[in-house]
Design an enzyme around this catalytic site. Structure first.
Site, PDB file in Angstrom:
ATOM      1  N   ASN A  26       4.477  49.988  76.371  1.00  0.00           N
ATOM      2  CA  ASN A  26       5.120  49.333  75.229  1.00  0.00           C
ATOM      3  C   ASN A  26       5.125  47.811  75.292  1.00  0.00           C
ATOM      4  OD1 ASN A  26       6.902  49.601  77.355  1.00  0.00           O
ATOM      5  ND2 ASN A  26       8.671  50.112  76.088  1.00  0.00           N
TER       6      ASN A  26
ATOM      7  N   CYS B 137      12.766  50.567  75.365  1.00  0.00           N
ATOM      8  CA  CYS B 137      13.687  51.355  76.181  1.00  0.00           C
ATOM      9  C   CYS B 137      15.157  51.061  75.877  1.00  0.00           C
ATOM     10  CB  CYS B 137      13.407  51.131  77.646  1.00  0.00           C
ATOM     11  SG  CYS B 137      13.402  49.400  78.092  1.00  0.00           S
TER      12      CYS B 137
ATOM     13  N   GLU C  32      13.318  51.008  86.015  1.00  0.00           N
ATOM     14  CA  GLU C  32      13.741  50.666  84.648  1.00  0.00           C
ATOM     15  C   GLU C  32      13.343  51.852  83.784  1.00  0.00           C
ATOM     16  OE1 GLU C  32      15.448  48.214  83.787  1.00  0.00           O
ATOM     17  OE2 GLU C  32      15.184  46.771  85.412  1.00  0.00           O
TER      18      GLU C  32
HETATM   19  N1  NAI Z   1      11.826  53.268  79.451  1.00  0.00           N
HETATM   20  C1  NAI Z   1      10.707  52.860  78.957  1.00  0.00           C
HETATM   21  O1  NAI Z   1      10.534  51.671  78.791  1.00  0.00           O
HETATM   22  C2  NAI Z   1       9.652  53.825  78.657  1.00  0.00           C
HETATM   23  C3  NAI Z   1       9.923  55.121  78.320  1.00  0.00           C
HETATM   24  N2  NAI Z   1       8.919  55.975  78.024  1.00  0.00           N
HETATM   25  C4  NAI Z   1       9.228  57.342  77.603  1.00  0.00           C
HETATM   26  O2  NAI Z   1       8.369  58.226  78.274  1.00  0.00           O
HETATM   27  C5  NAI Z   1       7.584  58.974  77.349  1.00  0.00           C
HETATM   28  C6  NAI Z   1       6.217  59.234  77.938  1.00  0.00           C
HETATM   29  O3  NAI Z   1       5.464  58.048  78.130  1.00  0.00           O
HETATM   30  P1  NAI Z   1       4.523  57.843  79.392  1.00  0.00           P
HETATM   31  O4  NAI Z   1       3.697  56.635  79.204  1.00  0.00           O
HETATM   32  O5  NAI Z   1       3.817  59.128  79.680  1.00  0.00           O
HETATM   33  O6  NAI Z   1       5.602  57.506  80.529  1.00  0.00           O
HETATM   34  P2  NAI Z   1       5.532  57.669  82.089  1.00  0.00           P
HETATM   35  O7  NAI Z   1       6.879  57.384  82.622  1.00  0.00           O
HETATM   36  O8  NAI Z   1       4.920  58.942  82.491  1.00  0.00           O
HETATM   37  O9  NAI Z   1       4.521  56.506  82.544  1.00  0.00           O
HETATM   38  C7  NAI Z   1       4.907  55.217  82.932  1.00  0.00           C
HETATM   39  C8  NAI Z   1       3.953  54.708  84.000  1.00  0.00           C
HETATM   40  O10 NAI Z   1       4.030  55.539  85.157  1.00  0.00           O
HETATM   41  C9  NAI Z   1       2.737  55.993  85.534  1.00  0.00           C
HETATM   42  N3  NAI Z   1       2.856  57.311  86.160  1.00  0.00           N
HETATM   43  C10 NAI Z   1       2.855  58.532  85.550  1.00  0.00           C
HETATM   44  N4  NAI Z   1       3.016  59.507  86.464  1.00  0.00           N
HETATM   45  C11 NAI Z   1       3.132  58.903  87.663  1.00  0.00           C
HETATM   46  C12 NAI Z   1       3.313  59.379  88.986  1.00  0.00           C
HETATM   47  N5  NAI Z   1       3.413  60.683  89.262  1.00  0.00           N
HETATM   48  N6  NAI Z   1       3.387  58.492  89.983  1.00  0.00           N
HETATM   49  C13 NAI Z   1       3.306  57.164  89.734  1.00  0.00           C
HETATM   50  N7  NAI Z   1       3.122  56.659  88.506  1.00  0.00           N
HETATM   51  C14 NAI Z   1       3.037  57.502  87.476  1.00  0.00           C
HETATM   52  C15 NAI Z   1       1.977  55.980  84.229  1.00  0.00           C
HETATM   53  O11 NAI Z   1       0.587  55.975  84.460  1.00  0.00           O
HETATM   54  C16 NAI Z   1       2.489  54.717  83.588  1.00  0.00           C
HETATM   55  O12 NAI Z   1       1.852  53.580  84.129  1.00  0.00           O
HETATM   56  C17 NAI Z   1       7.608  58.150  76.081  1.00  0.00           C
HETATM   57  O13 NAI Z   1       7.414  58.922  74.959  1.00  0.00           O
HETATM   58  C18 NAI Z   1       8.991  57.552  76.129  1.00  0.00           C
HETATM   59  O14 NAI Z   1       9.945  58.441  75.618  1.00  0.00           O
HETATM   60  C19 NAI Z   1       7.630  55.559  78.095  1.00  0.00           C
HETATM   61  C20 NAI Z   1       7.294  54.273  78.440  1.00  0.00           C
HETATM   62  C21 NAI Z   1       8.295  53.283  78.703  1.00  0.00           C
HETATM   63  C1  NM2 Z   2      13.834  43.692  77.544  1.00  0.00           C
HETATM   64  N1  NM2 Z   2      12.500  43.688  76.985  1.00  0.00           N
HETATM   65  C2  NM2 Z   2      12.545  44.145  75.625  1.00  0.00           C
HETATM   66  C3  NM2 Z   2      11.997  42.340  77.034  1.00  0.00           C
HETATM   67  C4  NM2 Z   2      11.603  44.503  77.768  1.00  0.00           C
HETATM   68  C5  NM2 Z   2      12.078  45.887  77.998  1.00  0.00           C
HETATM   69  C6  NM2 Z   2      11.080  46.748  78.677  1.00  0.00           C
HETATM   70  C7  NM2 Z   2      10.885  48.041  78.005  1.00  0.00           C
HETATM   71  O1  NM2 Z   2      11.296  48.279  76.870  1.00  0.00           O
HETATM   72  O2  NM2 Z   2      10.182  48.845  78.618  1.00  0.00           O
END
Ligand code: NAI
Ligand code: NM2
Length: 505
Positions: free
Chosen positions: A168, A299, A265
């Site tokens: 994102n 997030c 995070e």
């Molecule tokens: N809190 C946040 O900022 C975020 C939340 N999400 C949520 O997660 C959902 C799925 O999105 P994804 O991109 O699939 O999230 P994800 O949490 O699976 O991926 C985030 C990062 O972790 C890596 N990753 C995945 N599996 C891993 C493992 N076993 N070991 C180490 N690294 C690993 C991915 O390649 C990516 O770089 C979204 O629909 C959303 O709801 C997604 C992205 C950011």
């Molecule tokens: C705080 N902000 C918006 C600058 C980054 C937050 C990171 C995220 O949404 O994954």
């Protein structure tokens, strides 16, 4: 070679860019994947066209990157903080100089609007400037002990840190993790999301151009497999992760095996509480800022909007009017305010949440449908109309789960006591917000929120100076702000005897 992707950017428009250069970076240069096996197409969200291929790094490549980072760490950590600061300030300057081109590439890979991407690039150079400013202030303490003995503490780097990012905020996350890491004297190996792989490598080129030792900031491409190779590698001291809760738990588990430090995070389902004594227009604007930035893929978004019952009709009327007026379309146009979601599966997932909400009794006041812009080149893009859901209850799926799309759920409440309880009734705890003109109430509510941030009379204000991070299952550790120095360094205590050893033996 070094700036080839960016060099093609000035005339670029949506649907025209193809990235063919290698996206890995270690040893001071871009590195071609060892084998093209397992290549995954990366799509331009606004058109659905293939932008590039992401080829995941295997064990040997990950090891090479980490060894190269370790060698750079040996040099970088011996430099004075002020010397590191000078190099970092140069990197910040180069980012500023290439601001427009970098932002364009971010838009083409992520789908967010150019206005937001420019803001994200500005956040990036500001983070580097901010931590460059702190690099020269790292210091320990001197403590006097009896008999002339004394001790001092030294703030030392951790070593090779790993950053794992989400799709994102690709360039922003790569920078906000690397800036404090580098300021403290560490090296970083960064793995972007496989869906947004193109801008991290440009940051690596910029650091190199600014003068960091070769290997100090490396980029390895890949998904879960490459990520777990990084988390298991014995030479890695720390992992800083941004992403979903389930993956965050795995990262923590893997890191526990070799006792690596972790910063997590994770996601959120943050409450935004709007009292009847608020300045209504600001509260409406705040609710939009809390839900619709980056197509709702943020997030810390305030996706559970609690509105005091007496002002619900006026609030809904105004929020719906403004949501319907959001221009959705070509993210590279300055007038666009909402671009495309990251991927087709993400779009389908978000639309699925809207259908589920309807089944559970929510009322769609606007949006929630796939959106096809009139421009023919955008026909295959992952667009949807921003959505406001009314008639929501706390037990609905759309109110409990992180949707990660432009969907606002509105819930009525009657009293302060009730809304605090309901706002906190979640396993997440990333952010929260409150709109009221009563200052005592504002601070009382802020103090009661089980969340890492509370915004009073605004939402999603997160400059680099402010610590950012979660309570509960939204994670731990902090990013941004002075405190992050503590998460990228460790204290060594040195004890000095000035007299004779008094032995008990
Ligand atoms: N809190 C946040 O900022 C975020 C939340 N999400 C949520 O997660 C959902 C799925 O999105 P994804 O991109 O699939 O999230 P994800 O949490 O699976 O991926 C985030 C990062 O972790 C890596 N990753 C995945 N599996 C891993 C493992 N076993 N070991 C180490 N690294 C690993 C991915 O390649 C990516 O770089 C979204 O629909 C959303 O709801 C997604 C992205 C950011
Ligand atoms: C705080 N902000 C918006 C600058 C980054 C937050 C990171 C995220 O949404 O994954």
């Amino acid at each position: 070679m070094a700036q080839s992707t960016l060099d093609s950017m000035p005339g670029a428009s949506t649907g025209t860019v193809v990235v063919t250069e290698p996206l890995n970076f270690w040893g001071g240069k871009r590195v071609k994947p060892r084998q093209e096996k397992n290549a995954e197409p990366v799509f331009e969200p606004a058109t659905g066209r293939v932008l590039c291929q992401m080829v995941p790094c295997g064990a040997e490549e990950v090891d090479e990157a980490i060894q190269s980072a370790y060698a750079a760490y040996q040099k970088w950590s011996k430099m004075a903080g002020m010397e590191r600061a000078r190099v970092m300030l140069e990197a910040a300057r180069i980012i500023r100089e290439r601001r427009e081109k970098l932002a364009k590439l971010e838009v083409i890979n992520n789908g967010k609007t150019i206005t937001e991407a420019l803001g994200n690039v500005d956040f990036s150079w500001k983070s580097i400037e901010y931590y460059a400013g702190l690099a020269g202030t790292l210091a320990g303490q001197h403590i006097q002990l009896p008999g002339g003995a004394f001790a001092y503490s030294r703030r030392e780097p951790l070593g090779v840190c790993v950053g794992i990012g989400a799709w994102n905020f690709p360039i922003l996350l790569a920078t906000l993790k690397s800036a404090p890491a580098l300021a403290c004297g560490n090296a970083m190996v960064y793995k972007p999301s496989p869906m947004a792989p193109v801008t991290a490598v440009i940051l690596a080129e910029i650091y190199k151009e600014a003068g960091v030792p070769d290997g100090l900031f490396c980029v390895v491409q890949g998904g879960a497999e490459t990520g777990s190779l990084l988390c298991h590698h014995p030479k890695v001291a720390k992992v800083s992760f941004t992403g979903s809760v389930p993956t965050g738990k795995k990262v923590m588990e893997m890191s526990a095996k070799s006792v690596k430090q972790v910063t997590l995070e994770l996601g959120g389902k943050s409450p935004l509480i709007i009292f009847k004594d608020c300045e209504l227009e600001n509260a409406v604007k705040g609710a939009l800022m809390a839900n619709f930035l980056t197509q709702g893929e943020v997030c810390c978004n305030g996706t559970r909007v609690f509105v005091q019952r007496e002002i619900m009709p006026q609030f809904l009327e105004e929020v719906v009017k403004r949501t319907k007026a959001i221009p959705v379309g070509d993210p590279l146009l300055e007038s666009t305010r909402m671009g495309a979601l990251i991927s087709k599966p993400q779009l389908e997932k978000v639309l699925g949440f809207v259908s589920q909400a309807k089944k559970e009794g929510a009322r769609v006041l606007c949006g929630g449908d796939p959106f096809v812009p009139s421009d023919p080149k955008l026909k295959g893009g992952y667009f949807m109309s921003p959505c406001v859901l009314d008639n929501c209850r706390d037990d609905m799926t759309c109110v409990k789960e992180e949707i990660f799309g432009p969907v606002m759920s509105v819930l009525p409440f009657d009293t302060e006591e009730e809304v605090i309880k309901r706002a906190n009734n979640t396993t997440f705890g990333l952010a929260s917000g409150v709109f009221t003109r009563d200052i005592s109430r504002a601070h009382r509510v802020a103090a009661s929120m089980e969340a890492g941030t509370c915004f009073i009379n605004n939402y999603n204000i997160s400059p680099i100076e402010l610590p950012f991070g979660g309570y509960k299952m939204s994670g731990f550790g902090r990013e941004n702000g002075q405190v992050t120095i503590e998460y990228y360094s460790q204290l060594k205590t040195v004890v000095v005897e000035m007299g004779d050893v008094e032995s008990l033996f």
